[in-house]
Scaffold this motif. Structure first.
Motif, PDB file in Angstrom:
ATOM      1  N   THR A  69       0.821  -1.210   0.000  1.00  0.00           N
ATOM      2  CA  THR A  69       0.000   0.000   0.000  1.00  0.00           C
ATOM      3  C   THR A  69       0.858   1.264   0.000  1.00  0.00           C
ATOM      4  O   THR A  69       0.545   2.235  -0.686  1.00  0.00           O
ATOM      5  CB  THR A  69      -0.951   0.015   1.206  1.00  0.00           C
ATOM      6  OG1 THR A  69      -0.185  -0.136   2.409  1.00  0.00           O
ATOM      7  CG2 THR A  69      -1.941  -1.120   1.123  1.00  0.00           C
ATOM      8  N   ALA A 116      -1.746  -2.322  -7.007  1.00  0.00           N
ATOM      9  CA  ALA A 116      -3.209  -2.293  -6.883  1.00  0.00           C
ATOM     10  C   ALA A 116      -3.794  -3.689  -7.053  1.00  0.00           C
ATOM     11  O   ALA A 116      -4.713  -4.086  -6.317  1.00  0.00           O
ATOM     12  CB  ALA A 116      -3.801  -1.341  -7.926  1.00  0.00           C
ATOM     13  N   PHE A 173      -6.117  -5.833  -4.325  1.00  0.00           N
ATOM     14  CA  PHE A 173      -7.447  -6.373  -4.589  1.00  0.00           C
ATOM     15  C   PHE A 173      -7.480  -7.892  -4.543  1.00  0.00           C
ATOM     16  O   PHE A 173      -8.498  -8.490  -4.175  1.00  0.00           O
ATOM     17  CB  PHE A 173      -7.960  -5.870  -5.949  1.00  0.00           C
ATOM     18  CG  PHE A 173      -8.494  -4.477  -5.893  1.00  0.00           C
ATOM     19  CD1 PHE A 173      -9.785  -4.225  -5.476  1.00  0.00           C
ATOM     20  CD2 PHE A 173      -7.687  -3.396  -6.236  1.00  0.00           C
ATOM     21  CE1 PHE A 173     -10.280  -2.932  -5.405  1.00  0.00           C
ATOM     22  CE2 PHE A 173      -8.173  -2.103  -6.176  1.00  0.00           C
ATOM     23  CZ  PHE A 173      -9.469  -1.861  -5.757  1.00  0.00           C
ATOM     24  N   MET A 224      -9.168  -3.147   0.821  1.00  0.00           N
ATOM     25  CA  MET A 224      -9.663  -2.528  -0.413  1.00  0.00           C
ATOM     26  C   MET A 224     -10.350  -1.189  -0.138  1.00  0.00           C
ATOM     27  O   MET A 224     -10.086  -0.192  -0.822  1.00  0.00           O
ATOM     28  CB  MET A 224     -10.616  -3.487  -1.123  1.00  0.00           C
ATOM     29  CG  MET A 224      -9.938  -4.733  -1.688  1.00  0.00           C
ATOM     30  SD  MET A 224     -11.047  -5.782  -2.656  1.00  0.00           S
ATOM     31  CE  MET A 224     -11.911  -6.666  -1.357  1.00  0.00           C
ATOM     32  N   VAL A 233      -8.633   2.634  -1.141  1.00  0.00           N
ATOM     33  CA  VAL A 233      -9.368   3.542  -2.038  1.00  0.00           C
ATOM     34  C   VAL A 233      -9.621   4.874  -1.342  1.00  0.00           C
ATOM     35  O   VAL A 233      -9.408   5.951  -1.913  1.00  0.00           O
ATOM     36  CB  VAL A 233     -10.700   2.901  -2.488  1.00  0.00           C
ATOM     37  CG1 VAL A 233     -11.565   3.918  -3.221  1.00  0.00           C
ATOM     38  CG2 VAL A 233     -10.440   1.698  -3.384  1.00  0.00           C
ATOM     39  N   THR A 264      -6.387   6.839  -0.881  1.00  0.00           N
ATOM     40  CA  THR A 264      -5.874   7.279  -2.183  1.00  0.00           C
ATOM     41  C   THR A 264      -6.531   8.590  -2.585  1.00  0.00           C
ATOM     42  O   THR A 264      -5.853   9.531  -3.030  1.00  0.00           O
ATOM     43  CB  THR A 264      -6.133   6.211  -3.262  1.00  0.00           C
ATOM     44  OG1 THR A 264      -5.402   5.026  -2.940  1.00  0.00           O
ATOM     45  CG2 THR A 264      -5.669   6.707  -4.628  1.00  0.00           C
ATOM     46  N   PHE A 265      -7.836   8.672  -2.411  1.00  0.00           N
ATOM     47  CA  PHE A 265      -8.530   9.927  -2.716  1.00  0.00           C
ATOM     48  C   PHE A 265      -8.079  11.048  -1.779  1.00  0.00           C
ATOM     49  O   PHE A 265      -7.965  12.207  -2.192  1.00  0.00           O
ATOM     50  CB  PHE A 265     -10.041   9.732  -2.639  1.00  0.00           C
ATOM     51  CG  PHE A 265     -10.642   9.089  -3.848  1.00  0.00           C
ATOM     52  CD1 PHE A 265     -10.654   9.759  -5.067  1.00  0.00           C
ATOM     53  CD2 PHE A 265     -11.172   7.819  -3.798  1.00  0.00           C
ATOM     54  CE1 PHE A 265     -11.192   9.177  -6.202  1.00  0.00           C
ATOM     55  CE2 PHE A 265     -11.715   7.216  -4.922  1.00  0.00           C
ATOM     56  CZ  PHE A 265     -11.728   7.900  -6.130  1.00  0.00           C
ATOM     57  N   PHE A 320      -6.275   6.701 -11.555  1.00  0.00           N
ATOM     58  CA  PHE A 320      -6.738   5.765 -10.536  1.00  0.00           C
ATOM     59  C   PHE A 320      -8.006   5.050 -10.989  1.00  0.00           C
ATOM     60  O   PHE A 320      -8.178   3.844 -10.767  1.00  0.00           O
ATOM     61  CB  PHE A 320      -6.985   6.520  -9.229  1.00  0.00           C
ATOM     62  CG  PHE A 320      -7.424   5.646  -8.084  1.00  0.00           C
ATOM     63  CD1 PHE A 320      -6.681   4.540  -7.713  1.00  0.00           C
ATOM     64  CD2 PHE A 320      -8.580   5.938  -7.382  1.00  0.00           C
ATOM     65  CE1 PHE A 320      -7.083   3.738  -6.647  1.00  0.00           C
ATOM     66  CE2 PHE A 320      -8.986   5.144  -6.324  1.00  0.00           C
ATOM     67  CZ  PHE A 320      -8.235   4.042  -5.958  1.00  0.00           C
ATOM     68  N   SER A 321      -8.901   5.776 -11.647  1.00  0.00           N
ATOM     69  CA  SER A 321     -10.150   5.185 -12.135  1.00  0.00           C
ATOM     70  C   SER A 321      -9.883   4.140 -13.208  1.00  0.00           C
ATOM     71  O   SER A 321     -10.535   3.084 -13.251  1.00  0.00           O
ATOM     72  CB  SER A 321     -11.066   6.280 -12.685  1.00  0.00           C
ATOM     73  OG  SER A 321     -11.368   7.238 -11.693  1.00  0.00           O
ATOM     74  N   GLY A 366      -8.531   1.061 -11.539  1.00  0.00           N
ATOM     75  CA  GLY A 366      -9.633   0.377 -10.867  1.00  0.00           C
ATOM     76  C   GLY A 366     -10.506  -0.387 -11.835  1.00  0.00           C
ATOM     77  O   GLY A 366     -10.928  -1.518 -11.553  1.00  0.00           O
TER      78      GLY A 366
END
Length: 443
Positions: A180, A206, A210, A218, A222, A225-226, A241-242, A245
């Protein structure tokens, strides 16, 4: 024994001037061989070797360095905890009837935090070199972990998988320790390591996150990260990132949805927490069929906390004693808990569970000791928060520490003292800023 060979090599490298490589081996030992090499192969507990290394190196260094620190509050937290553990050692012998050897064997691995006294003398360039070395080691580990989980091949040595009744897959717990931390670094600061390698690494880290199929990992990765994107001001990273994901979600969608579905017991956990059903679980040792693992964790903590509060001030202040893990009969003589891991002698461990770090801290240290121990971690978080814009490592370590605090609800997390090693080093990096050092805005 292979572990002793590693210790001797680490000491030889230190005293012959190759201190970077020596420090890397120290971290390798302190982190239980970083889950890369099984303990059975090394034959000796890595933390024991790391403590021997720490004592020898600290004693060999200049005595005057032990009287100086860049952060007096951090030194105070360490000194206070040290004094508390010395007193707890005596309490274990006087109050719990432990022999000096039993008390020593029970607490020896709780003495890794004094490593700060020699780690604070590590030069800045060596700290940065170490983090980059660990970055590449973790990347290779993550790749092997993904191969292991996908194929079942023992590429990381002997690992015993657990069958997940929800996703009907095998889950391995030997995932990379710092996946992480280096995911945050790859995603938020791709220019620090190198743009091309960072793109690849971000996907690999990543995927490793997951593929653990662990809900808390998970969710909090997330979430933080934001937070990192917001604090760093790199809004364009949201698109990256999207995309990562989406790439990972498509092949793992069925398993991921199952982990958060009704069968996983998430709704039952929420209901049990709101209505206090974990208290019934703690009293009876029996859980309802509709609850998940979170209810078990709360019940484990509640059972120990209730025992400590109702059995006098000694248990409340100092915890349940430094019980030697190799002598389960001592635990049987003192306690009779209903909830917890059962060893080969069918005895439940009173002071440790791999399922919730905060419970371990309370059981091992007591409420006062837990306050001292968590205060040390909080101080490290504050140091990294205040200096987060100084260097990518300090910024990402801040996010990693928040993640570690959050994950301590579902794993040992901050209760493992070996997790203090890298934060100690990065706090040194944060506390010796130089005018010619780049800020995070340049990465």
């Amino acid at each position: 024994m292979l572990g002793l060979v590693v210790l001797l090599i680490a000491l030889l490298l230190h005293f012959t001037g190759y201190r970077r490589y020596s420090l890397l081996l120290f971290v390798f030992m302190a982190l239980r061989y970083m889950k890369i090499v099984p303990m059975a192969v090394m034959a000796v507990n890595g933390i024991d070797l790391a403590i021997v290394y720490m004592i020898i190196v600290t004693v060999s260094q200049r005595i005057q360095t032990l009287a100086f620190t860049e952060d007096s509050k951090l030194l105070f937290c360490i000194s206070r905890l040290s004094l508390f553990l010395i007193i707890s050692f005596a309490v274990g012998m006087i109050y719990y009837g432990l022999t000096p050897f039993q008390s020593f064997m029970g607490c020896r691995q709780l003495w890794l935090f004094p490593a700060y006294f020699f780690l604070r003398d590590v030069p800045k360039d060596d700290i940065i070199w170490l983090f980059k070395a660990l970055y590449y080691i973790t990347l290779i580990h993550a790749l092997l972990y993904i191969i292991q989980c996908s194929t079942g091949l023992p590429v990381l040595g002997v690992a015993t998988p657990e069958y997940d009744r929800i996703t009907h897959t095998l889950r391995y717990n030997n995932h990379p320790v710092y996946m992480t931390l280096f995911f945050y670094l790859s995603l938020l600061f791709p220019n620090y390591i190198g743009k091309q390698i960072s793109k690849f690494s971000a996907i690999v880290f990543a995927a490793a996150v997951f593929i653990t199929m662990t809900r808390t990992i998970m969710v909090f990765v997330v979430l933080f990260t934001f937070l990192g994107i917001f604090l760093s001001g790199k809004k364009s990273t949201i698109l990256k990132f999207s995309i990562i994901g989406a790439i990972l979600f498509i092949p793992l969608s069925d398993a991921l949805l199952s982990r958060f579905g009704e069968k996983a017991g998430t709704k039952g956990d929420i209901f049990a927490f709101i209505h206090g059903r974990f208290i019934d679980y703690a009293h009876t040792g029996k859980a309802h069929d509709d609850v998940g693992t979170l209810t078990y964790r709360f019940a484990w903590v509640y059972e120990r906390a209730e025992y400590m509060l109702t059995n006098g001030i000694v248990e409340s202040v100092f915890g349940l004693g430094f019980l030697p893990p190799s002598e389960s009969e001592v635990a049987k003589r003192l306690y009779n808990f209903k909830i917890g891991l059962v060893d080969q002698n069918k005895i439940i461990s009173p002071t440790f569970t791999p399922d919730i770090g905060y419970g371990n801290i309370i059981a091992q240290y007591g409420f006062l000791g837990a306050f001292f121990f968590i205060s040390l971690w909080v101080r490290l978080v504050k140091i990294h928060f205040e200096n987060r814009e100084y260097h990518p490592i300090t910024f990402c370590m801040y996010l990693y520490l928040l993640t570690l605090f959050a994950l301590s609800i579902s794993g040992p997390g901050i209760s493992y003292q070996d997790m203090l090693i890298l934060p100690f080093l990065s706090s040194n990096l944060a506390l010796m800023p130089s005018t010619n050092e780049k800020s995070i805005k340049n990465y």
